[in-house]
Design a protein around this motif. Structure first.
Motif, PDB file in Angstrom:
ATOM      1  N   ALA A   3      16.197 102.153  77.079  1.00  0.00           N
ATOM      2  CA  ALA A   3      17.540 101.380  76.788  1.00  0.00           C
ATOM      3  C   ALA A   3      18.250 102.035  75.811  1.00  0.00           C
ATOM      4  O   ALA A   3      19.518 101.988  75.739  1.00  0.00           O
ATOM      5  N   LEU A   4      17.484 102.657  74.682  1.00  0.00           N
ATOM      6  CA  LEU A   4      18.123 103.191  73.597  1.00  0.00           C
ATOM      7  C   LEU A   4      18.707 104.791  74.043  1.00  0.00           C
ATOM      8  O   LEU A   4      18.335 105.822  73.760  1.00  0.00           O
ATOM      9  N   ASN A   5      19.777 104.891  74.721  1.00  0.00           N
ATOM     10  CA  ASN A   5      20.444 106.003  75.170  1.00  0.00           C
ATOM     11  C   ASN A   5      21.916 106.074  74.412  1.00  0.00           C
ATOM     12  O   ASN A   5      22.314 105.263  74.274  1.00  0.00           O
ATOM     13  N   VAL A   6      22.296 107.583  74.438  1.00  0.00           N
ATOM     14  CA  VAL A   6      23.684 107.816  73.999  1.00  0.00           C
ATOM     15  C   VAL A   6      24.632 107.233  75.284  1.00  0.00           C
ATOM     16  O   VAL A   6      24.169 107.363  76.312  1.00  0.00           O
ATOM     17  N   GLN A   7      25.662 106.593  74.701  1.00  0.00           N
ATOM     18  CA  GLN A   7      26.824 106.345  75.918  1.00  0.00           C
ATOM     19  C   GLN A   7      27.807 107.071  75.393  1.00  0.00           C
ATOM     20  O   GLN A   7      28.521 107.434  74.427  1.00  0.00           O
ATOM     21  N   LEU A   8      28.244 108.019  76.599  1.00  0.00           N
ATOM     22  CA  LEU A   8      29.447 108.839  76.416  1.00  0.00           C
ATOM     23  C   LEU A   8      29.788 109.207  77.855  1.00  0.00           C
ATOM     24  O   LEU A   8      29.376 109.983  78.610  1.00  0.00           O
ATOM     25  N   GLY A   9      30.898 108.698  78.144  1.00  0.00           N
ATOM     26  CA  GLY A   9      31.562 108.784  79.532  1.00  0.00           C
ATOM     27  C   GLY A   9      32.984 109.035  79.542  1.00  0.00           C
ATOM     28  O   GLY A   9      33.589 109.349  80.461  1.00  0.00           O
ATOM     29  N   GLY A  10      33.601 108.871  78.302  1.00  0.00           N
ATOM     30  CA  GLY A  10      35.031 109.075  78.303  1.00  0.00           C
ATOM     31  C   GLY A  10      35.676 107.745  79.035  1.00  0.00           C
ATOM     32  O   GLY A  10      35.059 106.533  79.075  1.00  0.00           O
ATOM     33  N   ALA A  11      36.941 107.785  79.404  1.00  0.00           N
ATOM     34  CA  ALA A  11      37.751 106.342  79.502  1.00  0.00           C
ATOM     35  C   ALA A  11      37.245 105.771  80.808  1.00  0.00           C
ATOM     36  O   ALA A  11      37.081 104.706  80.607  1.00  0.00           O
ATOM     37  N   VAL A  12      36.843 106.523  81.987  1.00  0.00           N
ATOM     38  CA  VAL A  12      36.385 105.718  83.087  1.00  0.00           C
ATOM     39  C   VAL A  12      34.768 106.310  83.369  1.00  0.00           C
ATOM     40  O   VAL A  12      34.442 106.444  84.582  1.00  0.00           O
ATOM     41  N   GLY A  13      34.391 106.891  82.622  1.00  0.00           N
ATOM     42  CA  GLY A  13      33.034 107.699  82.632  1.00  0.00           C
ATOM     43  C   GLY A  13      32.651 109.093  83.724  1.00  0.00           C
ATOM     44  O   GLY A  13      31.633 109.307  83.922  1.00  0.00           O
ATOM     45  N   THR A  14      34.116 109.682  83.729  1.00  0.00           N
ATOM     46  CA  THR A  14      33.881 111.038  84.285  1.00  0.00           C
ATOM     47  C   THR A  14      33.807 112.133  83.423  1.00  0.00           C
ATOM     48  O   THR A  14      33.461 113.150  83.851  1.00  0.00           O
ATOM     49  N   LEU A  15      34.108 111.858  82.082  1.00  0.00           N
ATOM     50  CA  LEU A  15      34.055 113.256  80.934  1.00  0.00           C
ATOM     51  C   LEU A  15      35.222 114.143  81.286  1.00  0.00           C
ATOM     52  O   LEU A  15      34.693 115.380  81.179  1.00  0.00           O
ATOM     53  N   ALA A  16      36.107 113.834  82.272  1.00  0.00           N
ATOM     54  CA  ALA A  16      37.036 114.852  82.780  1.00  0.00           C
ATOM     55  C   ALA A  16      37.590 115.586  81.561  1.00  0.00           C
ATOM     56  O   ALA A  16      38.036 116.735  82.046  1.00  0.00           O
ATOM     57  N   GLN A  17      38.032 115.242  80.478  1.00  0.00           N
ATOM     58  CA  GLN A  17      38.644 116.109  79.460  1.00  0.00           C
ATOM     59  C   GLN A  17      37.659 117.296  78.924  1.00  0.00           C
ATOM     60  O   GLN A  17      38.204 118.113  78.468  1.00  0.00           O
ATOM     61  N   MET A  18      36.357 116.948  79.258  1.00  0.00           N
ATOM     62  CA  MET A  18      35.603 118.083  78.813  1.00  0.00           C
ATOM     63  C   MET A  18      35.360 119.443  79.539  1.00  0.00           C
ATOM     64  O   MET A  18      34.349 120.255  79.412  1.00  0.00           O
ATOM     65  N   LYS A  19      36.082 119.799  80.659  1.00  0.00           N
ATOM     66  CA  LYS A  19      36.176 120.883  81.236  1.00  0.00           C
ATOM     67  C   LYS A  19      34.582 121.077  81.950  1.00  0.00           C
ATOM     68  O   LYS A  19      34.317 122.472  81.831  1.00  0.00           O
ATOM     69  N   GLY A  20      33.988 120.348  82.564  1.00  0.00           N
ATOM     70  CA  GLY A  20      32.884 120.617  83.020  1.00  0.00           C
ATOM     71  C   GLY A  20      31.665 120.691  82.017  1.00  0.00           C
ATOM     72  O   GLY A  20      30.661 120.947  82.346  1.00  0.00           O
ATOM     73  N   GLN A  21      31.849 120.734  80.880  1.00  0.00           N
ATOM     74  CA  GLN A  21      30.926 120.668  79.863  1.00  0.00           C
ATOM     75  C   GLN A  21      30.442 119.338  79.270  1.00  0.00           C
ATOM     76  O   GLN A  21      29.587 119.084  78.425  1.00  0.00           O
ATOM     77  N   GLY A  22      30.781 118.254  80.001  1.00  0.00           N
ATOM     78  CA  GLY A  22      30.553 116.912  79.679  1.00  0.00           C
ATOM     79  C   GLY A  22      28.982 116.737  79.688  1.00  0.00           C
ATOM     80  O   GLY A  22      28.375 116.175  78.751  1.00  0.00           O
ATOM     81  N   PRO A  23      28.194 117.164  80.565  1.00  0.00           N
ATOM     82  CA  PRO A  23      26.824 116.833  80.772  1.00  0.00           C
ATOM     83  C   PRO A  23      26.278 117.593  79.579  1.00  0.00           C
ATOM     84  O   PRO A  23      25.073 117.140  78.759  1.00  0.00           O
ATOM     85  N   ALA A  24      26.586 118.773  79.144  1.00  0.00           N
ATOM     86  CA  ALA A  24      25.955 119.531  78.052  1.00  0.00           C
ATOM     87  C   ALA A  24      26.242 118.642  76.763  1.00  0.00           C
ATOM     88  O   ALA A  24      25.276 118.752  75.848  1.00  0.00           O
TER      89      ALA A  24
END
Length: 403
Positions: A185-206
């Motif tokens: 359960a103790l995970n980082v939460q990071l998905g952006g506005a709708v969970g796609t991390l679209a603003q991060m230009k493909g670098q979201g998972p990293a």
């Protein structure tokens, strides 16, 4: 936290979930996010330096942020606004990179994971103390005869050691499940506005992985904005633990009644006194644990009720969950701390246990007294107690070495 709740929790848990500590946790997320993005070229180094340098809780008016959250609908909104203002004082060009690519729920859920980790660690430490005290009592009193009671009436003779082993077993199991649930359960939460991390230009998972690594949290591999199963599962385990602690408290309170007198909580100045009757010794540890056991189910039910959340972000359900969560942790730790403090020094009156058996034997036909209430029946119970203690210690050792 009201005057009627403070003594049911602990100062450490109250501090972990305080406004100051929670805002500090949100700022730790913002700093980790910026560092990760700068390392991957998404944020200029100069901007990252300004943002990270401003992520210090002492620079902010925490009370104002909390006040403004009511109008904003989220404590993250006034925090990010204040952070942008602080950054803009020294580096206006860095302001667009504050909170870049994330959303309010990202910072709040991650901060809640961070402070919950503190709370769970506190609970685990006190549960360990309670378990060790029970296992020691179980060993020392493996063959101490005591009345077993079913439906609140004398049933036969058992041993106090077996009773203690029976109290310890659910705590050992709960300790293992709680640790496993926290791991999931103790995970980082990071998905952006709708969970796609679209603003991060493909670098979201990293970016997510770097933030998780810096904060020491897990990475679920995807956003969990409205996927609350692992999180609520942790809450359910806290509820189960609190119920098991409450069971021990119930038994101790019954055995400690004057008419029974088989055990008593430790004595110390100011503990368990009465405002009107100086002769009383109230079982305050049992009282705290029982109060927690009566409050926790409503908290867990609220978490479960909040799970049907709308689409990608919840309206009302997530907010209800946030309000209930700290109360559940506070109750769980209050209960664990109370029993961890009382069990090592539990006053055990073996002579009174035997006297209660003898008094019952004197009122029964000889045949019934010998069949059901012979003190020698504590012998087999004691052998069972020692086997259970060995198994529980082996379970604890195995879980510790597998961490």
């Amino acid at each position: 936290m009201s005057i009627f709740e403070g003594f049911l929790s602990t100062s450490e848990t109250l501090s972990a979930f305080s406004d100051h500590n929670f805002v500090d946790a949100m700022l730790r997320f913002e700093a980790a996010l910026t560092r990760a993005q700068a390392a991957l070229g998404l944020v200029p180094e100069s901007a990252a330096h300004s943002i990270v340098g401003s992520c210090k809780v002492e620079l902010f008016d925490v009370a104002k942020i909390v006040r403004d959250s009511g109008r904003a609908g989220s404590v993250a909104i006034p925090l990010v606004k204040a952070l942008k203002e602080a950054v803009g004082l020294f580096n206006p060009g860095a302001v667009p990179f504050v909170h870049f690519g994330s959303t309010s729920q990202d910072v709040i859920d991650t901060a809640m994971a961070l402070v919950t980790r503190e709370g769970v660690a506190l609970i685990e430490a006190d549960v360990d103390r309670a378990i060790e005290a029970l296992l020691q009592h179980a060993t020392q009193h493996a063959a101490t005869p005591i009345l077993a009671r079913t439906l609140m009436q004398p049933a036969s003779v058992t041993s106090f050691g077996l009773k203690c082993a029976g109290w310890a077993a659910p705590l050992v199991r709960s300790r293992a499940r709680l640790r496993e649930a926290a791991r999931h359960a103790l995970n980082v939460q990071l998905g952006g506005a709708v969970g796609t991390l679209a603003q991060m230009k493909g670098q979201g998972p990293a970016v997510v992985q770097r933030v998780a690594d810096e904060l020491g949290l897990g990475n679920a591999g995807a956003t969990w904005h409205t996927q609350r199963d692992e999180w609520v599962a942790l809450g359910c385990e806290l509820g189960l633990l609190t119920g098991s602690l409450g069971k021990i408290a119930r038994d101790i309170s019954l055995m400690g009644q004057y008419e029974v007198g088989e055990v008593a909580e430790p004595t110390e100045p100011g503990r368990g006194g009465s405002s009107a009757m100086p002769h009383k010794r109230n079982p305050v540890a049992a009282m705290v644990a029982l109060a927690a056991a009566q409050r926790a189910p409503q908290r867990v039910a609220a978490l479960l009720a909040a799970m049907p959340q709308e689409h990608e972000r919840a309206l009302g359900g997530w907010q209800a969950e946030l309000a209930e969560w700290p109360q559940l942790l506070m109750s769980a730790h209050g209960s664990a701390r109370a029993l961890a403090g009382a069990l090592p020094g539990l006053q055990i009156d073996a002579a009174r246990m035997r006297a209660n058996i003898d008094a019952l034997r004197s009122e029964l036909p000889r045949e019934a007294a010998d069949e059901w209430f012979d003190p020698a029946l504590a012998g087999p119970a004691g052998e069972t107690a020692l086997r259970q203690v060995a198994a529980l210690r082996a379970h604890l050792t195995a879980k510790d070495t597998s961490r």
